[in-house]
Motif scaffolding. Structure first.
Motif, short mmCIF file in Angstrom:
data_model
loop_
_atom_site.label_atom_id
_atom_site.label_comp_id
_atom_site.label_asym_id
_atom_site.label_seq_id
_atom_site.Cartn_x
_atom_site.Cartn_y
_atom_site.Cartn_z
N GLY A 192 0.77 -1.24 0.00
CA GLY A 192 0.00 0.00 0.00
C GLY A 192 0.80 1.29 0.00
N ALA A 193 2.12 1.22 0.04
CA ALA A 193 2.95 2.43 0.05
C ALA A 193 3.38 2.80 -1.37
CB ALA A 193 4.18 2.22 0.93
N ASP A 194 3.72 4.06 -1.58
CA ASP A 194 4.14 4.55 -2.89
C ASP A 194 5.44 5.36 -2.77
OD1 ASP A 194 4.20 5.30 -5.58
OD2 ASP A 194 2.82 6.97 -5.28
N PRO A 195 6.55 4.71 -2.43
CA PRO A 195 7.80 5.46 -2.25
C PRO A 195 8.32 6.07 -3.54
CG PRO A 195 8.23 3.12 -2.08
CD PRO A 195 6.75 3.28 -2.15
N VAL A 196 8.16 5.38 -4.67
CA VAL A 196 8.66 5.91 -5.94
C VAL A 196 7.88 7.16 -6.33
CG1 VAL A 196 8.96 5.44 -8.40
CG2 VAL A 196 9.49 3.67 -6.72
N GLY A 197 6.56 7.10 -6.22
CA GLY A 197 5.73 8.27 -6.54
C GLY A 197 6.07 9.47 -5.67
N GLN A 198 6.36 9.21 -4.41
CA GLN A 198 6.69 10.31 -3.51
C GLN A 198 8.09 10.86 -3.80
OE1 GLN A 198 4.27 11.81 -1.57
NE2 GLN A 198 3.20 10.39 -2.92
N ASP A 199 9.00 10.00 -4.19
CA ASP A 199 10.32 10.49 -4.61
C ASP A 199 10.19 11.39 -5.84
OD1 ASP A 199 11.70 9.21 -2.61
OD2 ASP A 199 12.34 7.53 -3.85
N LEU A 200 9.34 10.97 -6.78
CA LEU A 200 9.15 11.77 -7.99
C LEU A 200 8.47 13.10 -7.68
CD1 LEU A 200 8.12 8.96 -10.50
CD2 LEU A 200 10.31 10.17 -10.36
#
Length: 61
Positions: free
Chosen positions: A19-27
């Protein structure tokens, strides 16, 4: 010398599965947009299993 390695880590697929979105948040952070902490929350207990299988066969002419 500078080395660039654009590959994602092998364990990265478990983050979206939980459920996490680390790549999206990095972008989002790259151009200076704020990180959304709720998008980094995850569901505990999610696991993945990998299997590396070697297949053998006979090549006939």
């Amino acid at each position: 010398m500078v080395e660039v390695d654009p590959r994602c880590a092998g364990g990265l697929p478990i983050s979206p599965a939980a459920g996490a979105d680390p790549v999206g948040q990095d972008l989002r952070a790259l151009p200076g947009l704020p990180v959304e902490p709720d998008r980094l929350r995850y569901v505990p207990g999610v696991t993945t299993v990998r299997s590396f299988v070697e297949h053998r066969g006979t090549v006939r002419p």
